[in-house]
Design a protein around this motif. Structure first.
Motif, PDB file in Angstrom:
ATOM      1  N   UNK A   1     -27.920   7.202 -92.582  1.00 18.95           N
ATOM      2  CA  UNK A   1     -29.090   6.482 -93.073  1.00 18.95           C
ATOM      3  C   UNK A   1     -30.268   7.411 -93.351  1.00 18.95           C
ATOM      4  N   UNK A   2     -30.593   8.378 -92.509  1.00 19.22           N
ATOM      5  CA  UNK A   2     -31.713   9.268 -92.846  1.00 19.22           C
ATOM      6  C   UNK A   2     -31.504  10.008 -94.165  1.00 19.22           C
ATOM      7  N   UNK A   3     -30.295  10.443 -94.421  1.00 16.09           N
ATOM      8  CA  UNK A   3     -30.022  11.132 -95.681  1.00 16.09           C
ATOM      9  C   UNK A   3     -30.185  10.193 -96.866  1.00 16.09           C
ATOM     10  N   UNK A   4     -29.740   8.960 -96.722  1.00 12.39           N
ATOM     11  CA  UNK A   4     -29.845   8.012 -97.824  1.00 12.39           C
ATOM     12  C   UNK A   4     -31.298   7.691 -98.146  1.00 12.39           C
TER      13      UNK A   4
ATOM     14  N   UNK B   1     -36.488   3.692 -87.582  1.00  7.51           N
ATOM     15  CA  UNK B   1     -37.157   4.922 -87.174  1.00  7.51           C
ATOM     16  C   UNK B   1     -37.405   5.861 -88.350  1.00  7.51           C
ATOM     17  N   UNK B   2     -36.558   5.751 -89.384  1.00  6.19           N
ATOM     18  CA  UNK B   2     -36.722   6.623 -90.553  1.00  6.19           C
ATOM     19  C   UNK B   2     -37.703   6.059 -91.582  1.00  6.19           C
ATOM     20  N   UNK B   3     -38.330   4.918 -91.296  1.00  5.22           N
ATOM     21  CA  UNK B   3     -39.372   4.406 -92.170  1.00  5.22           C
ATOM     22  C   UNK B   3     -38.947   3.334 -93.137  1.00  5.22           C
ATOM     23  N   UNK B   4     -37.798   2.673 -92.924  1.00  8.59           N
ATOM     24  CA  UNK B   4     -37.382   1.604 -93.823  1.00  8.59           C
ATOM     25  C   UNK B   4     -38.339   0.425 -93.704  1.00  8.59           C
ATOM     26  N   UNK B   5     -38.727  -0.173 -94.839  1.00 11.25           N
ATOM     27  CA  UNK B   5     -39.682  -1.295 -94.837  1.00 11.25           C
ATOM     28  C   UNK B   5     -39.055  -2.552 -94.277  1.00 11.25           C
TER      29      UNK B   5
END
Length: 291
Positions: free
Chosen positions: A202-205, A144-148
């Motif tokens: 995960x969003x912060x990373x 959801x945060x955009x990881x490929x």
């Protein structure tokens, strides 16, 4: 007794003359009063009940916590607060300042000591690392945060075969032991806690490599990082400090207590000042329920 002593003297003197003249003589053997004695170590007998106690494992005593709330002075201290201008600090409880007072004291130390006014200001936090981890669907959050690419151990072989390539890689702590085959392949891109690419947020990373201030946990439970320079306005120093404290507290599970056990503020040339970190943190519903 005197005759016996004279006889010995004559025999010894005669032997000396024989030795000087090249002859050989032997002294008569006299009885010795030194009788050889053999000593033995006594076996210590255990009393009844001692054998079971010796075999039992040693139990560590828990640290005793003394409640000083109803005492006229703290346990082992002289008084609650000093009344003189000059005193020995270890005889009194440690002073914990508010964040504003701590910053103002650092500025006054710099003026009194004539040290550089643009020296760094550091914060030192001790964290409670015994808290339980929050259970979350980390793969879904990363997607959801955009990881490929999102996955677990199945991605390791794909990365080795160059089927998966990315600008940077992040991982949760549970995956770190399985990522050893990727060290030589990824090199500087290999996830590390010092780079901020290992964690549970995960969003912060994912946003760390674009903007933000990088810090890490040292010696298992300490956060030590620079927040500003001493020539910053007080409000700017407090704003930077509040951002770091808020970010550190965001790793606390919602159902657990405070994550920051103690906070220290200092500059490069000043003494360390303990301050109340809760004064800069916004109140959450969990904090209001605990109060």
């Amino acid at each position: 007794m005197a005759t016996y002593a004279r006889t010995v003297w004559k025999v010894v003197a005669g032997c000396q003359r024989q030795l000087r003249s090249g002859g050989v003589s032997s002294l008569p053997a006299f009885p010795s009063n030194n009788v050889p004695v053999r000593t033995f170590a006594a076996l210590k007998t255990l009393k009844k009940g001692k054998k079971a106690e010796a075999a039992a494992p040693e139990v560590k005593k828990e640290k005793r916590v003394v409640n000083d709330s109803e005492r006229h002075k703290p346990f082992g201290k002289t008084a609650w607060a000093p009344v003189d201008d000059v005193y020995v600090p270890r005889h009194y409880p440690r002073t914990v300042y508010s964040a504003v007072d701590a910053v103002e004291l650092l500025k006054s130390f710099q003026a009194l000591d004539f040290t550089p006014h643009d020296q760094p200001v550091y914060v030192d936090l001790k964290l409670d690392m015994k808290l339980e981890k929050k259970d979350a669907n980390q793969a879904r959050v990363a997607q959801e945060c955009g990881a490929a690419f999102v996955g677990g151990a199945e991605l390791i072989q794909q990365i080795l075969d160059d089927e998966v390539e990315a600008d940077f890689y992040v991982a949760v702590p549970e995956m770190l032991p399985k990522l050893t085959p990727l060290k030589n392949k990824l090199r500087k891109k290999f996830p590390k806690s010092k780079r901020g690419s290992i964690g549970i947020n995960i969003p912060k990373m994912l946003s760390l490599f674009r903007t933000g201030h990088e810090y890490g946990v040292e010696s298992e439970c300490y956060v030590r990082t620079q927040v500003a320079t001493l020539d910053f306005p007080t409000q700017h120093i407090l704003a930077n400090l509040q951002i770091i404290l808020t970010d550190v507290r965001s790793h606390r599970p919602a159902d657990m207590g405070p994550l920051i056990e103690r906070a220290i503020l200092s500059s490069r040339t000043s003494e360390a000042l303990w301050f109340n970190s809760e004064s800069l943190l916004p109140q959450t519903p969990e904090d209001e329920q605990q109060q």
